[in-house]
Design a protein around this motif. Structure first.
Motif, PDB file in Angstrom:
ATOM      1  N   ASN A  97       0.856  -1.188   0.000  1.00 54.95           N
ATOM      2  CA  ASN A  97       0.000   0.000   0.000  1.00 54.95           C
ATOM      3  C   ASN A  97       0.893   1.239   0.000  1.00 54.95           C
ATOM      4  OD1 ASN A  97      -1.981   1.906   0.232  1.00 54.95           O
ATOM      5  ND2 ASN A  97      -2.542   1.404   2.357  1.00 54.95           N
ATOM      6  N   LYS A  98       1.132   1.793  -1.181  1.00 48.52           N
ATOM      7  CA  LYS A  98       2.102   2.885  -1.312  1.00 48.52           C
ATOM      8  C   LYS A  98       1.482   4.268  -1.142  1.00 48.52           C
ATOM      9  CE  LYS A  98       5.043   0.214  -4.432  1.00 48.52           C
ATOM     10  NZ  LYS A  98       4.189  -0.963  -4.515  1.00 48.52           N
ATOM     11  N   LEU A 131      11.962   0.039  -8.008  1.00 47.53           N
ATOM     12  CA  LEU A 131      12.867   0.510  -6.958  1.00 47.53           C
ATOM     13  C   LEU A 131      12.965   2.041  -6.947  1.00 47.53           C
ATOM     14  CD1 LEU A 131      15.861  -1.991  -6.915  1.00 47.53           C
ATOM     15  CD2 LEU A 131      14.671  -1.101  -4.906  1.00 47.53           C
ATOM     16  N   LYS A 132      13.153   2.619  -8.123  1.00 46.03           N
ATOM     17  CA  LYS A 132      13.286   4.068  -8.216  1.00 46.03           C
ATOM     18  C   LYS A 132      12.004   4.763  -7.772  1.00 46.03           C
ATOM     19  CE  LYS A 132      14.699   7.846 -11.245  1.00 46.03           C
ATOM     20  NZ  LYS A 132      15.184   8.242 -12.590  1.00 46.03           N
ATOM     21  N   GLU A 133      10.848   4.190  -8.168  1.00 49.86           N
ATOM     22  CA  GLU A 133       9.562   4.774  -7.796  1.00 49.86           C
ATOM     23  C   GLU A 133       9.384   4.784  -6.280  1.00 49.86           C
ATOM     24  OE1 GLU A 133       4.781   3.791  -8.214  1.00 49.86           O
ATOM     25  OE2 GLU A 133       6.227   2.663  -9.409  1.00 49.86           O
ATOM     26  N   LYS A 140       9.346   8.099  -3.612  1.00 48.64           N
ATOM     27  CA  LYS A 140       8.184   8.340  -2.759  1.00 48.64           C
ATOM     28  C   LYS A 140       8.540   8.365  -1.280  1.00 48.64           C
ATOM     29  CE  LYS A 140       4.376   6.684  -5.635  1.00 48.64           C
ATOM     30  NZ  LYS A 140       3.274   5.703  -5.763  1.00 48.64           N
ATOM     31  N   THR A 141       9.514   7.539  -0.897  1.00 44.52           N
ATOM     32  CA  THR A 141       9.779   7.383   0.537  1.00 44.52           C
ATOM     33  C   THR A 141      11.041   8.088   1.025  1.00 44.52           C
ATOM     34  OG1 THR A 141      10.949   5.308   0.099  1.00 44.52           O
ATOM     35  CG2 THR A 141       8.592   5.160   0.579  1.00 44.52           C
ATOM     36  N   LEU A 142      11.956   8.437   0.123  1.00 39.24           N
ATOM     37  CA  LEU A 142      13.232   9.023   0.551  1.00 39.24           C
ATOM     38  C   LEU A 142      13.448  10.432   0.012  1.00 39.24           C
ATOM     39  CD1 LEU A 142      15.562   5.915  -0.053  1.00 39.24           C
ATOM     40  CD2 LEU A 142      14.414   6.561   2.074  1.00 39.24           C
ATOM     41  N   TYR A 143      12.397  11.044  -0.562  1.00 36.14           N
ATOM     42  CA  TYR A 143      12.586  12.339  -1.234  1.00 36.14           C
ATOM     43  C   TYR A 143      13.050  13.442  -0.284  1.00 36.14           C
ATOM     44  CZ  TYR A 143       8.093  13.822   0.723  1.00 36.14           C
ATOM     45  OH  TYR A 143       7.083  14.161   1.572  1.00 36.14           O
ATOM     46  N   GLU A 175      18.252   2.490   4.298  1.00 33.21           N
ATOM     47  CA  GLU A 175      19.500   2.091   3.654  1.00 33.21           C
ATOM     48  C   GLU A 175      19.267   1.029   2.577  1.00 33.21           C
ATOM     49  OE1 GLU A 175      22.662   0.016   5.931  1.00 33.21           O
ATOM     50  OE2 GLU A 175      23.793   1.883   5.634  1.00 33.21           O
ATOM     51  N   LEU A 176      18.285   0.134   2.825  1.00 30.59           N
ATOM     52  CA  LEU A 176      17.970  -0.919   1.854  1.00 30.59           C
ATOM     53  C   LEU A 176      17.495  -0.307   0.531  1.00 30.59           C
ATOM     54  CD1 LEU A 176      17.388  -3.846   0.965  1.00 30.59           C
ATOM     55  CD2 LEU A 176      15.170  -3.669   2.141  1.00 30.59           C
ATOM     56  N   ILE A 177      16.578   0.634   0.612  1.00 28.10           N
ATOM     57  CA  ILE A 177      16.066   1.269  -0.612  1.00 28.10           C
ATOM     58  C   ILE A 177      17.154   2.145  -1.235  1.00 28.10           C
ATOM     59  CG2 ILE A 177      14.273   2.736  -1.586  1.00 28.10           C
ATOM     60  CD1 ILE A 177      13.336   0.018  -0.483  1.00 28.10           C
ATOM     61  N   GLU A 178      17.941   2.813  -0.408  1.00 33.04           N
ATOM     62  CA  GLU A 178      19.028   3.664  -0.910  1.00 33.04           C
ATOM     63  C   GLU A 178      19.987   2.859  -1.784  1.00 33.04           C
ATOM     64  OE1 GLU A 178      22.905   6.164   0.850  1.00 33.04           O
ATOM     65  OE2 GLU A 178      21.501   5.153   2.216  1.00 33.04           O
ATOM     66  N   TYR A 179      20.453   1.727  -1.266  1.00 32.28           N
ATOM     67  CA  TYR A 179      21.440   0.951  -2.019  1.00 32.28           C
ATOM     68  C   TYR A 179      20.789   0.139  -3.146  1.00 32.28           C
ATOM     69  CZ  TYR A 179      25.262   2.440   0.871  1.00 32.28           C
ATOM     70  OH  TYR A 179      26.212   3.223   1.489  1.00 32.28           O
ATOM     71  N   GLY A 180      19.514  -0.147  -3.004  1.00 29.83           N
ATOM     72  CA  GLY A 180      18.803  -0.764  -4.116  1.00 29.83           C
ATOM     73  C   GLY A 180      18.732   0.172  -5.310  1.00 29.83           C
ATOM     74  N   VAL A 181      18.485   1.469  -5.021  1.00 29.15           N
ATOM     75  CA  VAL A 181      18.452   2.472  -6.094  1.00 29.15           C
ATOM     76  C   VAL A 181      19.849   2.683  -6.676  1.00 29.15           C
ATOM     77  CG1 VAL A 181      18.010   4.903  -6.616  1.00 29.15           C
ATOM     78  CG2 VAL A 181      16.404   3.627  -5.181  1.00 29.15           C
TER      79      VAL A 181
END
Length: 646
Positions: free
Chosen positions: A136-137, A169-171, A175-178, A148-154
């Motif tokens: 649910n985004k 991943l980028k999307e 949305k979550t790290l902007y 950190e997980l999403i950061e390094y995934g991107v």
């Protein structure tokens, strides 16, 4: 690429059953006709001294028996079949595939993009001992432990991604790290690509303010565990987390990070000091049409095999969603590597799900299935899929995401990458083959009276009934009838509720051949009866010939009508529109009237005068020639017996 090219060049494409069979039949008939033609010329010349009549009779018999319609029928059927299949978003690259489609016994399909929509979205993530559902985004708050997980995934993805996983991943990152410090604009200085030995890739970024290089890696969890130099206990612990995500039908990626100071960069990814960051689970919803298409395949006696590079648990979940049989019986790529061909041939007769398979192993699967006597349709999109696509009886490439090499090696291309399009093409393939059988049955049946009338004067000494000009006229009806009329026929009822025809099943089966001969015999009987009675009534030879020819035309039209369907009566067949039929019959009647009543043409055809009652007699006689087969069809419908099984 060189190895793939060498493999492709070593694979010989087999001729289809239809090609082999028609080639054999034409050769045999040619030898027979040559002998009979010479025999008739000699009989006429030596016994009767009528060399001209002998030559004309020999030519007439040759024209009557030689199957010159075969190339017309095959060309028209397969070309129009390719056109019809293209309307189902399936492009035919090899015309022989049109015929082979109807006999497919196994459909081997990729999961991603064919069974699923290839629209990746991140559903679950794992990091630092905890899971998080991110499906649910809309109102998603990402706790700090997952940043950190999403950061390094991107960072392990391209800046402008085209791959669905990297897009997802980028999307999620945007949305979550902007509003955090975890999104970067560092320059990338090196990329370590995915390889056969290590299913992971790494990106090296230049962090100038820190005077070091940051390395981000993502890939198959086992590969990431390997990069992080984990011990067996750590791997086992994390594999349990992977299985939890895989059981939900998710594709799982591992992510790792490293920091490297100084130059030069190491040659291999393994030389970095990686630290495990977490797991990313991506969902790819199945196409809505797939479960129904799978069910239709099973009704048709076609096995469906799903091949994927995902975990067995992921494959099992998807297999259950789409309704595959025995979804829990799974072979992995590792299993394939350890099996002999004989062991695989035994197991593959039962297994419908293959997981953790690399593209090169598809060729092994195709070989084992073909060795078991299956007619295999295999889907693929990558360069490494090319050998399997070429080796399969029907190679199916993806049009949207397929590589040029895959498309060039395939027989058909799915323009929409949709599994249900393959099933629609199989349905059309069966319809086309049914039409071919009807056309061939008609060709055999109409040549029987023509050949019989050519031989009759030789055997009995009666006047010549058919001259070459009569055969030419008949061909003007036969050619469009056996090609356009039968090609345009609607499919038989229950066409997808019967098993596929056997690989060794002949287009000219014994039952079909006998029925065709009987149809032709009754037609010949009707024509000979009319001709004999006309002579007995003291009519001139020209009048008797005209009566016989009209009867032959009437029975010819009757043969067209009765062979339109072997499961419906002529009256019921008229409910299925066929524009070509009206044109052929109208043309036959129009030109018959011209040769009967235009003096120049009537003289050319050696006809005498015809009267209204004569036409009625020929119509009744022509109808009589097909009544027996209509009675057989009626009986079979009542008893639920299928005359044209495949």
């Amino acid at each position: 690429l060189g190895k793939i090219g060498k493999t492709l060049s070593s694979i010989d494409e087999e001729g289809t059953t239809l090609q082999k069979e028609t080639s054999k039949i034409v050769k045999n008939i040619f030898v027979l006709v040559t002998f009979l033609c010479a025999f008739i010329v000699l009989i006429y010349g030596v016994l009767h001294g009528k060399w001209i009549d002998g030559i004309l009779s020999g030519i007439t018999l040759a024209m009557a028996l030689l199957p010159e319609e075969f190339p017309v029928v095959l060309t028209v059927f397969l070309a129009l079949g390719a056109w019809r299949i293209s309307k189902k978003d399936v492009l035919t690259r090899k015309i022989s595939a049109v015929e082979t489609l109807g006999s497919a016994t196994v459909l081997c399909s990729d999961k991603t993009g064919t069974i699923t929509q290839n629209k990746m979205s991140i559903s679950m993530i794992y990091s630092k001992g905890g899971f998080l559902d991110v499906s649910n985004k809309k109102e998603l708050h990402l706790p700090e432990q997952f940043h950190e997980l999403i950061e390094y995934g991107v960072l392990a993805s391209k800046k402008d991604p085209f791959d669905p996983m990297e897009k997802a991943l980028k999307e999620l990152g945007l949305k979550t790290l902007y509003d955090t410090e975890h999104l970067h604009n560092w320059p990338m200085i090196e990329e370590y690509p995915l390889s056969r030995q290590l299913l992971a890739l790494s990106h090296v970024w230049d962090v100038q303010v820190r005077g070091s290089h940051m390395v981000a890696a993502k890939g198959a969890p086992e590969a990431i565990f390997d990069l992080c130099h984990m011990d067996a206990e750590q791997k086992e612990h994390l594999l349990e987390k992977v299985k939890i995500m895989a059981r939900k039908g998710l594709r799982v990626l591992g992510v790792a990070k490293a920091e490297h100071k100084g130059d030069p960069l190491p040659k291999h990814q393994h030389d970095f000091n990686f630290e495990f960051v977490g797991l990313i689970g991506l969902s790819d919803p199945i196409r809505e049409s797939v479960p129904e298409a799978i069910e239709q395949c099973y009704r048709s006696g076609i096995r469906v095999i799903m091949i994927t590079g995902d975990y067995p648990e992921t494959a099992q979940n998807i297999a259950e969603q789409i309704g595959l049989k025995d979804p829990d019986d799974i072979l992995t790529g590792k299993d394939l590597g350890e099996m002999s061909l004989e062991e695989l041939k035994s197991r593959i007769s039962r297994v419908n799900v293959f997981a953790r398979v690399i593209p090169e192993q598809k060729l092994l699967i195709v070989s084992a299935l073909k060795a078991n006597g299956e007619i295999v349709a295999m889907t693929g999109d990558g360069v490494n899929d090319a050998p399997a696509l070429k080796a399969a009886n029907i190679g199916v490439a993806m049009g949207q995401r397929g590589t040029d090499v895959a498309r060039e090696s395939s027989a058909i291309v799915l323009l929409n990458d949709d599994f249900s399009s393959v099933v629609a093409a199989v349905r059309l393939g069966r319809r086309i083959f049914d039409g071919l059988k009807k056309a061939m049955a008609y060709i055999v049946s109409i040549h029987v009276p023509i050949a019989g009338l050519s031989l009759l004067p030789v055997l009995t000494g009666c006047p010549v009934i058919l001259y070459p000009v009569h055969i030419v006229f008949l061909e003007l009806i036969i050619d469009p009838a056996c090609s356009l009329v039968f090609e345009g026929e609607a499919e038989e009822p229950g066409i997808m509720d019967r098993p596929p025809r056997g690989p060794s099943e002949s287009l000219f089966g014994k039952k079909m051949f006998i029925i065709s001969l009987l149809q032709g015999f009754f037609s010949l009987l009707a024509v000979v009866a009319v001709f004999t009675i006309a002579l007995w009534l003291k009519k001139s030879t020209g009048e008797a010939r005209a009566l016989a020819f009209c009867t032959l035309i009437a029975s010819n039209i009757g043969l067209i009508l009765t062979n339109r369907s072997w499961s419906k009566l002529i009256v019921d067949s008229f409910k299925d529109p066929n524009p070509a039929l009206a044109w052929v019959i109208s043309g036959a009647i129009l030109f018959l009237g011209a040769v009967l009543y235009i003096p120049f043409l009537s003289e050319l055809f050696h006809f005498g005068p015809m009267h209204a009652n004569d036409l009625l007699i020929t119509l009744v006689a022509g109808t009589f020639a097909i009544l027996w087969f209509e009675a057989v069809k009626y009986f079979c419908v009542k008893k639920h017996y299928v005359l044209l099984k495949n």
